[in-house]
Design an enzyme around this catalytic site. Sequence first.
Site, PDB file in Angstrom:
ATOM      1  N   CYS A  44     -40.031  23.866  16.083  1.00 10.11           N
ATOM      2  CA  CYS A  44     -40.608  23.207  17.266  1.00 10.11           C
ATOM      3  C   CYS A  44     -39.590  22.787  18.325  1.00 10.11           C
ATOM      4  O   CYS A  44     -39.605  23.283  19.448  1.00 10.11           O
ATOM      5  CB  CYS A  44     -41.353  21.938  16.883  1.00 10.11           C
ATOM      6  SG  CYS A  44     -42.596  22.091  15.620  1.00 10.11           S
ATOM      7  N   HIS A 107     -41.185  16.209  21.721  1.00 13.36           N
ATOM      8  CA  HIS A 107     -40.271  16.747  20.710  1.00 13.36           C
ATOM      9  C   HIS A 107     -38.878  17.084  21.237  1.00 13.36           C
ATOM     10  O   HIS A 107     -38.176  17.896  20.642  1.00 13.36           O
ATOM     11  CB  HIS A 107     -40.903  17.988  20.034  1.00 13.36           C
ATOM     12  CG  HIS A 107     -40.895  17.843  18.539  1.00 13.36           C
ATOM     13  ND1 HIS A 107     -40.913  18.929  17.695  1.00 13.36           N
ATOM     14  CD2 HIS A 107     -40.874  16.756  17.757  1.00 13.36           C
ATOM     15  CE1 HIS A 107     -40.906  18.506  16.452  1.00 13.36           C
ATOM     16  NE2 HIS A 107     -40.886  17.204  16.456  1.00 13.36           N
TER      17      HIS A 107
HETATM   18 CA   LIG Z   1     -44.050  24.103  15.893  1.00 12.78          CA
END
Ligand SMILES: [Ca+2]
Lengths: 488, 488
Positions: A44, A107
């Site tokens: 991610c 993120h």
């Molecule tokens: Ca991901």
Amino acid sequence: MLMDDMGWGDLGINGQPSKETPNLDNMAKEGTLFTDFYSANPLCSPSRAALLTGRLPIRNGFYTSNYHGHNGYTPQHIVGGIPDHEILVSELLSSAGYTNKLIGKWHLGQQEQYLPLKHGFHEWFGSPNCHFGPYDDKTTPNIPVYNNTEMVGRYYEEFAIESHKYLSNMTQYYIQEALDFIERMERNEKPFFLYWAPDATHSPVYSSPMFRGASRRGPYGDAVMELDYGVGVIIQKLKQLGLDKNTLVLFSSDNGAAMIGSAFENGSNGPFLCGKQTTFEGGIREPTIAWGPGFVQQGQVSHQVGSLMDWFATALDLASIAVPKDRIIDGVSLLPVLNGAAEFDRPIFHYRGNALFAVRFGLHKAHYWTWTNSWEEYNTGITFCRGEYLANVTTHEQVNRTLDPVVFQLGRDPGEKHPMKSSTSEYKDAVMTMNSIVEKHMETLKPGQPQFDWCDDSVMNWAPAGCEKLNKCLPIPKSNLQKCVWPH
Amino acid sequence: MLMDDMGWGDLGINGQPSKETPNLDNMAKEGTLFTDFYSANPLCSPSRAALLTGRLPIRNGFYTSNYHGHNGYTPQHIVGGIPDHEILVSELLSSAGYTNKLIGKWHLGQQEQYLPLKHGFHEWFGSPNCHFGPYDDKTTPNIPVYNNTEMVGRYYEEFAIESHKYLSNMTQYYIQEALDFIERMERNEKPFFLYWAPDATHSPVYSSPMFRGASRRGPYGDAVMELDYGVGVIIQKLKQLGLDKNTLVLFSSDNGAAMIGSAFENGSNGPFLCGKQTTFEGGIREPTIAWGPGFVQQGQVSHQVGSLMDWFATALDLASIAVPKDRIIDGVSLLPVLNGAAEFDRPIFHYRGNALFAVRFGLHKAHYWTWTNSWEEYNTGITFCRGEYLANVTTHEQVNRTLDPVVFQLGRDPGEKHPMKSSTSEYKDAVMTMNSIVEKHMETLKPGQPQFDWCDDSVMNWAPAGCEKLNKCLPIPKSNLQKCVWPH
Ligand SMILES: [Ca+2]
Ligand SMILES: [Ca+2]
């Protein structure tokens, strides 16, 4: 529109037998379907940082130097995040008069200096980290949900996730936020950049009660159906408002489907080898669609080898903004390809952490390192290649193949099942070409400061901005700075 | 339209990244795409015999009793073939006034009494066996190509196959034959049944020079492209002649894609486990489309669990011909489903040779025996599950799991990667249901006389009818009747 852990094979149009994506399939028919499109990383955070900077994680710092070739990301005890000196597409678009909103998962670091409104976004509804939990708010705080600069609640508290039932309304919130933002921008006649990043297909997968049980696949398929519904209503809204003529909509995913969980939570990588965490095709080949009648040829299937990083350059190209000249940008504009121009050859470098594992160029892919996970981990039942095994390829040791790369011809062998024989001239030619590409790449590579080396419990989401208004501040423990542990 | 060894994943609409099938994809959009459709066997001959009789190979005799659970077919030294007492759909349609033509591979026995014109077909252009070769015409004769009752040449002789270049014009002949037949039938206002069975995707794969090199996948993809082209022009012809209103066109394949060959010759089973020869989904799940504006709902995706044997019952239903009452017919009419009626539950029995290996019912599939191939064979490099391995599932011994079947839930786990835990109530319920289905099946099962037990070099295609006119009769060796050897 960036999905989380959605696999290439999860779209009906990419062969998912349960056919849960009528809106995405239709988006592809009205736009361009990319068959050979890659994430920038099999995980991610690095993939998302690369999307927004147009640069490989090894350059923008989204990797760890604690180990050779281990994946890292941004759990909430990570100290690092997106460095200020990185230039994000949101910053460039902002300078050009765009209003930018992130809806969903960030993120790129949860410390205040790393949050989206410090990096070119004007609005944000969503969370800095994955929706793991529930936590006890004592040893670990639940992840906050932000509205712009302040938290408005936490997952498993104000923002319920019933992970044992695979239920949450978050996707509905994310859809509504998108529709509201688009309407507002249209009313104000403002150019906008919406980064829609729902995370319902990331474990723990969830859908709202309206979609729960709707698919043949169970919880994961239900989540896909709700996201597909969201894509449908967002595109419908653009059409209603007449914004379809001058809006480019890009759909993709941040990495391949995970294979680590139960059948209830795993997506599909279609015919591709292995999944999330790996540099095999299943870890990095992404379901990708471009849509926008003003810019994208209808009904086109493109075999252009592309990368999420290309959307950085494509967006700038579309907005007539110059690409930064003071640094290497890995993405290239695909605007001509969207318009129907011929496909072109270009290499894609697949890193795992700080190590270049594989390169794709033309129809060939060379693996310079092979690894799935360690024997130690594998023997506990954790696998990134469930049901798959290829001798000397899906290895459980890191094997350096620099002197004899494993090469696949992905045209006839997209599933990476037939390593090319090293005695063939095709192999020798491919390796020579690849080696020279790699050599050139390495000559100019200046790795960024690694952001995933240090962890500290004191940087977790104990007391995010706005917590005091909600009476949700938690006591911050004392610092225990230590090297992050990345098992694979 | 029955393809040979084409895999589920070979259609663009089923996720083949190279997207070689615009005509088939369009056929699916204009008709009904079946996602959960099965061959009747993981091998050519039994599957084709089942298609034409509507009965499982274990009933119509297309199996061997020489071993437990070994596959057999009809190489040219096979003594057996389709028994006279079996009733073929061609025979029933013939009685109802249809003119029937087979174009392509027969594979129901090459001895004279077994050939298509003895079993309800009025015309035939094609061959009785696979296009293996070239042979020397001394120890083994090349396979003849028939036009109706007489041979008109042999493969690798009059009908060239340059297998090292993957070249042959056979598909073009088969396309032209189809167009000619359809035009002739239309002119004569005759109802017709065309069984179009080209074999270009069966190893040695081939395409004509016009298509050779046209695909990204190489020889296999080129063959797919030429077959797709054929499907396109045949449907176009039906439209031109106005026959689209009263013609039902069915497209499928006789078994899953082979995984045994090189990347140049293997097709794709998409996300499914293993391939041809096995009773895992990759061996038996088939790319399947029904088309016909008069009978088939447009743009429908059907998850109906279906079998090639169903086309027997469907054709009879369409022609208002009663299904034979004196024997068990395994196929059921799917005419209502084509029209948009609700899907229904029904079991599908997956045999390998004389042994019931697996059963599908609802979304569950229970494996009562697991086997891929023997260790002995596997250790020579032959695999039916290339790059795939699942402990206790893709076994190299025949493992009897009757007391503890391996169960997959194919809705959430179409790739058969997550054997259900036997402690769950879902497993227990599924097994109870499956066991009772199997018990009922076994109660009424009367295996037919096995046709694949005996082989004899004297029955090969030495002197097929018509050979004398061409001066192509070869001396028939003396009989050496012996039990056939079936290694897997
Ligand atoms: Ca991901
Ligand atoms: Ca076959």
